[in-house]
Enzyme design. Structure first.
Site, PDB file in Angstrom:
ATOM      1  N   GLU A  65       0.871  -1.164   0.000  1.00 19.80           N
ATOM      2  CA  GLU A  65       0.000   0.000   0.000  1.00 19.80           C
ATOM      3  C   GLU A  65       0.919   1.228   0.000  1.00 19.80           C
ATOM      4  OE1 GLU A  65      -3.376   2.252   2.653  1.00 19.80           O
ATOM      5  OE2 GLU A  65      -2.743   0.265   3.307  1.00 19.80           O
ATOM      6  N   ARG A  80       5.342 -12.780   9.609  1.00 20.95           N
ATOM      7  CA  ARG A  80       5.974 -11.465   9.436  1.00 20.95           C
ATOM      8  C   ARG A  80       7.391 -11.504   9.977  1.00 20.95           C
ATOM      9  NH1 ARG A  80       2.043  -7.389   8.645  1.00 20.95           N
ATOM     10  NH2 ARG A  80       3.445  -5.667   9.074  1.00 20.95           N
ATOM     11  N   LYS A  98       4.243   1.002   9.366  1.00 22.17           N
ATOM     12  CA  LYS A  98       4.407   2.221   8.565  1.00 22.17           C
ATOM     13  C   LYS A  98       3.738   3.420   9.230  1.00 22.17           C
ATOM     14  CE  LYS A  98       3.045   0.132   4.826  1.00 22.17           C
ATOM     15  NZ  LYS A  98       2.502  -0.116   3.484  1.00 22.17           N
TER      16      LYS A  98
HETATM   17  P1  ATP Z   1       2.833  -2.291   8.054  1.00 22.67           P
HETATM   18  O1  ATP Z   1       1.872  -2.995   8.958  1.00 22.67           O
HETATM   19  O2  ATP Z   1       4.241  -2.374   8.464  1.00 22.67           O
HETATM   20  O3  ATP Z   1       2.425  -0.928   7.728  1.00 22.67           O
HETATM   21  P2  ATP Z   1       1.584  -3.545   5.863  1.00 22.67           P
HETATM   22  O4  ATP Z   1       1.379  -5.001   5.994  1.00 22.67           O
HETATM   23  O5  ATP Z   1       0.438  -2.658   6.071  1.00 22.67           O
HETATM   24  O6  ATP Z   1       2.820  -3.136   6.718  1.00 22.67           O
HETATM   25  P3  ATP Z   1       1.676  -3.465   3.038  1.00 22.67           P
HETATM   26  O7  ATP Z   1       2.060  -2.314   2.224  1.00 22.67           O
HETATM   27  O8  ATP Z   1       0.253  -3.868   3.072  1.00 22.67           O
HETATM   28  O9  ATP Z   1       2.206  -3.184   4.493  1.00 22.67           O
HETATM   29  O10 ATP Z   1       2.599  -4.720   2.723  1.00 22.67           O
HETATM   30  C1  ATP Z   1       2.879  -5.230   1.456  1.00 22.67           C
HETATM   31  C2  ATP Z   1       3.258  -6.680   1.602  1.00 22.67           C
HETATM   32  O11 ATP Z   1       4.359  -6.821   2.480  1.00 22.67           O
HETATM   33  C3  ATP Z   1       2.127  -7.492   2.174  1.00 22.67           C
HETATM   34  O12 ATP Z   1       1.982  -8.675   1.424  1.00 22.67           O
HETATM   35  C4  ATP Z   1       2.548  -7.778   3.578  1.00 22.67           C
HETATM   36  O13 ATP Z   1       2.048  -9.021   3.992  1.00 22.67           O
HETATM   37  C5  ATP Z   1       4.071  -7.775   3.470  1.00 22.67           C
HETATM   38  N1  ATP Z   1       4.684  -7.376   4.737  1.00 22.67           N
HETATM   39  C6  ATP Z   1       4.462  -6.258   5.447  1.00 22.67           C
HETATM   40  N2  ATP Z   1       5.177  -6.260   6.593  1.00 22.67           N
HETATM   41  C7  ATP Z   1       5.872  -7.419   6.613  1.00 22.67           C
HETATM   42  C8  ATP Z   1       6.786  -8.027   7.537  1.00 22.67           C
HETATM   43  N3  ATP Z   1       7.131  -7.438   8.686  1.00 22.67           N
HETATM   44  N4  ATP Z   1       7.301  -9.226   7.221  1.00 22.67           N
HETATM   45  C9  ATP Z   1       6.987  -9.835   6.068  1.00 22.67           C
HETATM   46  N5  ATP Z   1       6.128  -9.330   5.160  1.00 22.67           N
HETATM   47  C10 ATP Z   1       5.571  -8.132   5.414  1.00 22.67           C
HETATM   48 MG    MG Z   2      -1.374  -2.560   5.234  1.00 22.10          MG
END
Ligand code: ATP
Ligand code: MG
Length: 568
Positions: A43, A267, A277
């Site tokens: 995102e 994760r 984020k």
């Molecule tokens: P955050 O919670 O840190 O803001 P998010 O999951 O909202 O992260 P996205 O932009 O939705 O961030 O993530 C894009 C991809 O990266 C998704 O498929 C998510 O599952 C993966 N991802 C995000 N954080 C991690 C992590 N700590 N370890 C592994 N994969 C991750």
């Molecule tokens: Mg997200």
């Protein structure tokens, strides 16, 4: 805790249930002759962090292994939090990590298709417009132990639903006044299946579609179908989406579209590191750090600026592995991989961070000479360089003690040490300022020990780095420490928040370090091991005549100790 053997970083050697699953689908030709297709779906509401590196390595790495392709898809369904700056930084970071996408996609490209699909579900009696407020919807939803209640609007006719939804799209209603919901089961044990919201009204300008839309699909109504549109065969995501999988499947089945398979993995969490984020944005906005690419940030741009390499990050992520339960990995393991990588590739140089003047009383006045120094003892092909030496040099303040504590082998009055690749020197006396601080150490040198060895076989216990005072360049050096004080930054007392665990001393700036003159030519992207001190890289804040170095890592590697303690 994950195992770590830096020697076996070949991805194929490390077992991984995601790989096994894809291999099985390839063997059974689950998707016929179609290629393996994956996607990385960030995102664009912030910069990528080290956790994303794991998802990127899996999405791109596994597709690569099976001759497949990967799309970079921006999940840009929330116009109020998304920005082009993030879209650009994400592309830069994915490329920096060493990957390239087949297609650049945006969920917003599918807004038209998603709208058509919403109309279809309404016509099939599978979706309805609800006038309950967000709070009421939450109350009606029930809990894990109690079933939900039907909304009084749940049984609107198809005609009424179509009419209202079209008018929602046309902008007739204010934000939050109505939503479109899927009609599934308010008593489902899975809360995601209790008539989830598909569309909400939001009169907001979208970074790509501008003001075309004032209704936006929820992530859950966009994600699975976006995978389907792109014929993603394996949709890998993190464990928190496990409970959403039945919903994605429900939409795909109702619409009769390409069935992508979702597979969840854990994760990446690192000790002393926060990876949300939303919270990282807060650190930037409230100036707890200087920017998203502040070298203390766990963002990929932060690691890049700090001097980390994509090779080390990939090796670390691979070795940390995947599993089906969330855990936490020691940040020291990442640092260990980075040191290992830099040890092989970084040129050596001499830099004195906390200078103390050393005057060699018997060195001929006005004389200077060049001594030959290896650029990288790990790599003879890196060659040697000439470093100027003279009768006044700088050494580290820590390398001299007027009254040496027990087992202190460095310089002290009467003690002889080696100046690396130069001479043996013996301290004789000190000069102090009126406050009693030592401002100069005087010593004598042994001219016969040129190169760093004495012909009579005399041994010294310490070898020190140095910089000739007349030839030294001055530089600003930025030393970074952990951004958080606790292994788990979320471990804070009630009433406080994660910010209370910020390390107030995470950045120390040394304004007047003294460096060997060859470093005047260092360019952005150059990496060095400052002997006995650590790994450093040139910071983009450098300007002509004012060079700034970031400390990537100090030399000391605590991972080996942790491993030993854990019996790995
Ligand atoms: P955050 O919670 O840190 O803001 P998010 O999951 O909202 O992260 P996205 O932009 O939705 O961030 O993530 C894009 C991809 O990266 C998704 O498929 C998510 O599952 C993966 N991802 C995000 N954080 C991690 C992590 N700590 N370890 C592994 N994969 C991750
Ligand atoms: Mg997200």
């Amino acid at each position: 805790m994950t195992n770590a053997n830096p020697e076996s970083t070949d991805t194929h050697l490390i077992s991984n249930f995601l790989r096994d699953l894809i291999a099985e689908d390839v063997r059974t030709k689950k998707y016929g002759d179609a290629q393996i297709q994956t996607r990385f779906p960030p995102e664009p509401n912030g910069y990528l962090h080290i956790g994303h590196a794991k998802a990127i390595c899996l999405d791109f790495g596994l597709a690569d292994e099976f001759g497949g392709k990967t799309n970079l898809r921006f999940d840009d369904t929330n116009p109020s939090k998304e920005e082009t700056e993030y879209v650009d930084s994400i592309q830069k970071d994915v490329r920096w990590l060493g990957f390239d996408w087949e297609r650049l996609c945006y969920a917003s490209d599918y807004f038209g298709q998603l709208y058509e699909w919403a109309l279809k579900l309404i016509k099939d009696g599978k979706a309805y417009v609800d006038d309950l407020t967000a709070d009421e919807i939450r109350q009606y939803r029930g809990t894990l132990t109690e079933p939900g209640k039907d909304s009084p609007f749940r049984n609107r006719s198809v005609e009424e639903n179509l009419d209202l939804f079209v008018r929602m799209k046309q902008g007739e209603f204010p934000d939050g006044s109505r939503v479109l919901r899927a009609k599934i089961d308010m008593a489902s044990p899975n809360l995601n299946m209790r008539d989830p919201v598909m569309y909400r009204i939001l009169h907001a300008t979208h970074h790509r579609t501008g003001d075309t839309w004032c209704i936006y699909p929820m992530y859950d109504f966009a994600h699975g179908q976006s995978d389907s549109i792109e014929h993603v065969t394996h949709s890998m995501c993190t464990l928190e989406f496990t409970d959403h999988q039945p919903l994605y499947r429900w939409f795909i089945e109702q619409l009769g579209i390409f069935p992508s398979e979702q597979i969840e993995f854990d994760r990446l969490n690192l000790t002393y590191t926060m990876m949300s984020k939303r919270k990282l944005l807060q650190l930037v906005k409230e100036n707890h750090v200087n920017a998203w690419d502040d070298p203390r940030m766990p963002t990929l741009s932060g690691f890049r600026r700090r001097g980390f390499t994509p090779e080390a990050i990939r090796a670390f992520v691979t070795q940390a592995g995947v599993s089906r339960t969330n855990g936490s990995t020691d940040v020291e393991m990442l640092e260990h991989f980075q040191r290992d990588d830099l040890n092989h590739r970084a040129s050596r140089a001499m830099a004195v961070l906390h200078p103390l003047k050393l005057v060699i009383d018997n060195y001929p006045a006005g004389q200077e000479e060049l001594v030959e120094v290896a650029n990288n003892p790990e790599d003879p092909s890196a060659g040697t360089r000439q470093v100027p030496f003279s009768g006044e040099i700088y050494i580290e303040q820590d390398d001299f003690r007027e009254i040496p504590p027990p087992k202190y082998y460095r310089l002290s009055p009467g003690k002889e040490v080696r100046l690396r690749n130069a001479y043996f020197v013996t301290a004789r006396s000190v000069v102090k300022d009126s406050a009693g601080n030592i401002t100069e150490v005087h010593c004598t040198y042994d001219p016969a020990s040129r190169g760093g060895n004495s012909p009579d076989g005399r041994k010294v216990k310490s070898t020190m780095h140095w910089v000739s005072a007349a030839h030294a360049i001055s530089a600003e050096i930025r030393l970074y420490d952990k951004l958080f004080l606790k292994p788990d930054p979320y471990d804070f007392p009630e009433g406080e928040d994660v910010l209370s665990n910020l390390n107030p001393n995470s950045l120390e700036i040394l304004a007047a370090a003294k460096l060997e003159p060859s470093l005047a030519n260092a360019k952005l992207g150059d990496r060095f091991q400052f002997e006995r001190v650590g790994y450093f890289c040139v910071d983009p804040d450098s300007a002509p005549g004012k060079i700034v170095f970031n400390r990537t890592l100090p030399l000391k590697d605590s991972w080996a100790k942790i491993e030993k303690k854990a019996g790995i």
